[in-house]
Design a protein around this motif. Sequence first.
Motif, mmCIF file in Angstrom:
data_model
loop_
_atom_site.group_PDB
_atom_site.id
_atom_site.type_symbol
_atom_site.label_atom_id
_atom_site.label_comp_id
_atom_site.label_asym_id
_atom_site.label_seq_id
_atom_site.Cartn_x
_atom_site.Cartn_y
_atom_site.Cartn_z
ATOM 1 N N GLY A 1 31.855 57.842 16.749
ATOM 2 C CA GLY A 1 32.427 58.668 18.344
ATOM 3 C C GLY A 1 31.344 58.706 18.683
ATOM 4 N N GLY A 2 30.537 58.615 20.235
ATOM 5 C CA GLY A 2 29.275 58.808 21.030
ATOM 6 C C GLY A 2 28.376 58.616 20.057
ATOM 7 N N GLU A 3 27.453 59.905 19.546
ATOM 8 C CA GLU A 3 25.999 59.389 19.310
ATOM 9 C C GLU A 3 26.194 59.405 17.303
ATOM 10 O OE1 GLU A 3 25.477 63.480 20.117
ATOM 11 O OE2 GLU A 3 26.214 61.374 21.348
ATOM 12 N N GLU A 4 27.301 60.058 16.747
ATOM 13 C CA GLU A 4 27.820 60.030 15.334
ATOM 14 C C GLU A 4 28.446 59.011 14.942
ATOM 15 O OE1 GLU A 4 29.252 65.297 15.508
ATOM 16 O OE2 GLU A 4 30.403 63.426 15.645
ATOM 17 N N PHE A 5 27.345 59.339 13.197
ATOM 18 C CA PHE A 5 28.031 57.972 12.458
ATOM 19 C C PHE A 5 28.463 58.760 11.397
ATOM 20 C CE2 PHE A 5 24.758 56.689 15.689
ATOM 21 C CZ PHE A 5 25.072 55.445 15.652
ATOM 22 N N ALA A 6 29.178 57.865 10.422
ATOM 23 C CA ALA A 6 29.862 58.553 9.493
ATOM 24 C C ALA A 6 29.397 57.681 8.076
ATOM 25 C CB ALA A 6 31.742 58.888 8.852
ATOM 26 N N LEU A 7 28.943 58.382 6.518
ATOM 27 C CA LEU A 7 28.572 57.120 5.692
ATOM 28 C C LEU A 7 29.493 58.120 4.512
ATOM 29 C CD1 LEU A 7 24.878 57.829 6.202
ATOM 30 C CD2 LEU A 7 26.018 55.577 6.494
ATOM 31 N N LEU A 8 29.449 56.537 3.552
ATOM 32 C CA LEU A 8 30.678 56.773 2.637
ATOM 33 C C LEU A 8 29.834 56.326 1.543
ATOM 34 C CD1 LEU A 8 34.480 55.158 3.372
ATOM 35 C CD2 LEU A 8 33.322 57.850 3.994
ATOM 36 N N PHE A 9 29.612 57.493 0.471
ATOM 37 C CA PHE A 9 28.228 56.704 -0.364
ATOM 38 C C PHE A 9 29.304 56.188 -1.674
ATOM 39 C CE2 PHE A 9 26.217 59.245 2.339
ATOM 40 C CZ PHE A 9 24.820 59.004 2.257
ATOM 41 N N ARG A 10 29.219 55.362 -2.678
ATOM 42 C CA ARG A 10 29.952 55.249 -3.113
ATOM 43 C C ARG A 10 29.001 54.390 -5.137
ATOM 44 N NH1 ARG A 10 33.224 52.537 0.355
ATOM 45 N NH2 ARG A 10 35.585 53.319 0.411
ATOM 46 N N CYS A 11 27.601 55.794 -4.766
ATOM 47 C CA CYS A 11 26.453 54.968 -5.558
ATOM 48 C C CYS A 11 26.858 56.679 -6.762
ATOM 49 C CB CYS A 11 25.567 55.108 -5.242
ATOM 50 S SG CYS A 11 24.842 56.654 -4.306
ATOM 51 N N GLU A 12 26.194 56.585 -8.064
ATOM 52 C CA GLU A 12 25.599 57.467 -8.951
ATOM 53 C C GLU A 12 25.855 58.594 -7.806
ATOM 54 O OE1 GLU A 12 26.783 56.997 -11.828
ATOM 55 O OE2 GLU A 12 26.883 55.325 -11.863
ATOM 56 N N ALA A 13 26.356 60.063 -8.188
ATOM 57 C CA ALA A 13 26.437 61.410 -7.630
ATOM 58 C C ALA A 13 25.080 61.911 -7.781
ATOM 59 C CB ALA A 13 26.901 62.275 -8.654
ATOM 60 N N ASP B 1 22.661 53.560 24.943
ATOM 61 C CA ASP B 1 22.691 52.484 24.428
ATOM 62 C C ASP B 1 22.206 51.963 23.260
ATOM 63 O OD1 ASP B 1 25.332 52.916 25.254
ATOM 64 O OD2 ASP B 1 25.064 51.755 26.328
ATOM 65 N N ARG B 2 20.293 51.323 23.799
ATOM 66 C CA ARG B 2 19.308 50.544 22.841
ATOM 67 C C ARG B 2 19.975 51.400 21.251
ATOM 68 N NH1 ARG B 2 15.335 48.752 26.818
ATOM 69 N NH2 ARG B 2 14.215 48.045 24.561
ATOM 70 N N VAL B 3 19.063 52.667 21.863
ATOM 71 C CA VAL B 3 18.916 53.469 21.077
ATOM 72 C C VAL B 3 20.102 54.225 20.257
ATOM 73 C CG1 VAL B 3 18.600 56.222 20.134
ATOM 74 C CG2 VAL B 3 17.798 55.176 22.341
ATOM 75 N N LEU C 1 22.344 61.807 16.174
ATOM 76 C CA LEU C 1 21.063 61.625 16.937
ATOM 77 C C LEU C 1 20.950 63.087 17.329
ATOM 78 C CD1 LEU C 1 21.716 58.046 18.070
ATOM 79 C CD2 LEU C 1 20.992 58.648 16.086
ATOM 80 N N ASP C 2 19.592 63.794 16.985
ATOM 81 C CA ASP C 2 18.968 64.680 17.809
ATOM 82 C C ASP C 2 19.078 64.734 18.941
ATOM 83 O OD1 ASP C 2 20.146 66.183 15.756
ATOM 84 O OD2 ASP C 2 17.614 65.500 14.713
ATOM 85 N N HIS C 3 19.470 65.666 20.527
ATOM 86 C CA HIS C 3 18.969 66.079 21.736
ATOM 87 C C HIS C 3 19.266 64.769 22.030
ATOM 88 C CE1 HIS C 3 17.194 69.550 21.566
ATOM 89 N NE2 HIS C 3 16.354 68.871 19.914
ATOM 90 N N PHE C 4 20.603 63.482 22.066
ATOM 91 C CA PHE C 4 20.892 62.639 22.546
ATOM 92 C C PHE C 4 21.017 62.726 23.972
ATOM 93 C CE2 PHE C 4 23.578 59.215 23.074
ATOM 94 C CZ PHE C 4 23.291 58.106 23.437
ATOM 95 N N LYS C 5 21.336 63.516 24.627
ATOM 96 C CA LYS C 5 21.897 63.760 25.644
ATOM 97 C C LYS C 5 20.346 63.384 26.618
ATOM 98 C CE LYS C 5 25.050 67.050 28.949
ATOM 99 N NZ LYS C 5 23.258 66.512 30.647
ATOM 100 N N ALA C 6 19.811 64.828 26.417
ATOM 101 C CA ALA C 6 18.325 63.924 27.493
ATOM 102 C C ALA C 6 18.213 63.049 27.959
ATOM 103 C CB ALA C 6 17.309 64.952 25.812
ATOM 104 N N ILE C 7 17.890 61.885 26.081
ATOM 105 C CA ILE C 7 17.606 60.185 25.986
ATOM 106 C C ILE C 7 18.764 59.392 26.868
ATOM 107 C CG2 ILE C 7 17.629 58.274 24.988
ATOM 108 C CD1 ILE C 7 17.126 59.720 22.417
ATOM 109 N N ASN C 8 19.644 60.185 27.323
ATOM 110 C CA ASN C 8 20.438 59.724 28.586
ATOM 111 C C ASN C 8 20.039 60.033 29.728
ATOM 112 O OD1 ASN C 8 22.156 57.865 26.768
ATOM 113 N ND2 ASN C 8 24.107 59.131 26.455
#
Length: 405
Positions: free
Chosen positions: A319-331, A298-300, A282-289
């Motif tokens: 961790g924090g405002e970071e997420f990971a995505l695994l893609f198993r669809c067609e390339a 936390d709601r964001v 998430l961009d500029h998340f520290k500013a939101i806090n």
Amino acid sequence: MVLWGTAVPARAQSSFADATTMNWDGALTGMFLGLLLFSLAYNAAFFALLRERFLIWQSARTLSYFALAIGLSPLAMGPALAPDSFARQIWICVLFDLGVVFSGPFLRAYLEPGTVHKRLYPLLGWPPFLILLTTPAALMAGPPLYFAIRSAVLLAMLALCIATVVIAIARGSRTARYQAAAWSGIAAVYGVSLFHDIVLHTPFELFLFALFPALGLEVMLTAFGILDRLVRLRQERQEARAQAEAMRVIAHTDPLTGLPNRRAIEASFNDDPPVAIAIVDLDHFKAINDHHGHDVGDRVIFAAGVALGSGSALAARIGGEEFALLFRCEAGEVAGEAERLRQRVGAYIAQMVPSLKRPVTASMGLVHISRDTSFGAAMKSADINLYAAKESGRDRVVFIEAAAA
């Protein structure tokens, strides 16, 4: 079948001879032997389900007393074991004492953990087997001291079992209550027999006639006790499995968003490698806090988790405002799906956290991977792309075709 603390009357050669030639009621004898066979089948069926040691010890005693009942009957067992033979008396005494001997290990394994006193627990193991050293005293008129030792050993076994059951009951053992009721009749027969041997110095002539009704009562009540114990054991194991599964879910779940955490997504990556992986920040998340407080932050994060978790990719908060995505669809579909999810983040946050003054955007580093790429290498490549997205102005996806293994 349970038997503890019964003693063969001392110097009872004639009593045994009379017992083996007495008039047995065939129907009652058959019923008693059938009850023992039922106990064996009952134990075997439950052992196949729950593999509890006390079922083995109980089955050993049941076999001992099944053979004892046959030995006490007038059944022909060959010339060497004729009803009035000394060999038959040895058969009876040894099997009788084996039933007593197996009582200690049975009781130790049968009662609930923590209900057997720590000082009594080792005494219920191998020491009962010392009874077999005194078995000859029941067969012949030996030295008085030898017979006195046998009586003392049997009294010690009786006291040990009584103390174990009483202490277990005091500690809240339901199993001990069942066993106390089951052994009450046998304890009475045992006590009277010892009184005759030690005080009156004469065999208890009605010993065998009193013993078998007590054994029948014991078999039935112990069966109820074992059923209750096994039902509770099964419930405890089911609860333990449920708790372990709950702990596993907790250990692999992010508590704020409900999404899988880094540990869970790594396990999923290794089990079924995806075609692509992305890291979202998430961009500029520290500013939101800083401007709105951590509760709004936390709601964001929660809204971002809902947005990312609603797509076809497997989403996780790492961790924090970071997420990971695994893609198993067609390339060929990865880039389009990644961009849709990234844009969905801002839309969901705007809808779910309307108090924010400015829209929240997200940056994404996306990378195609080969099947032999490790999780660490894939995450490193995606992180490099995420850094590139941040450096190039945020609110975008940076995507390259492959990651090094």
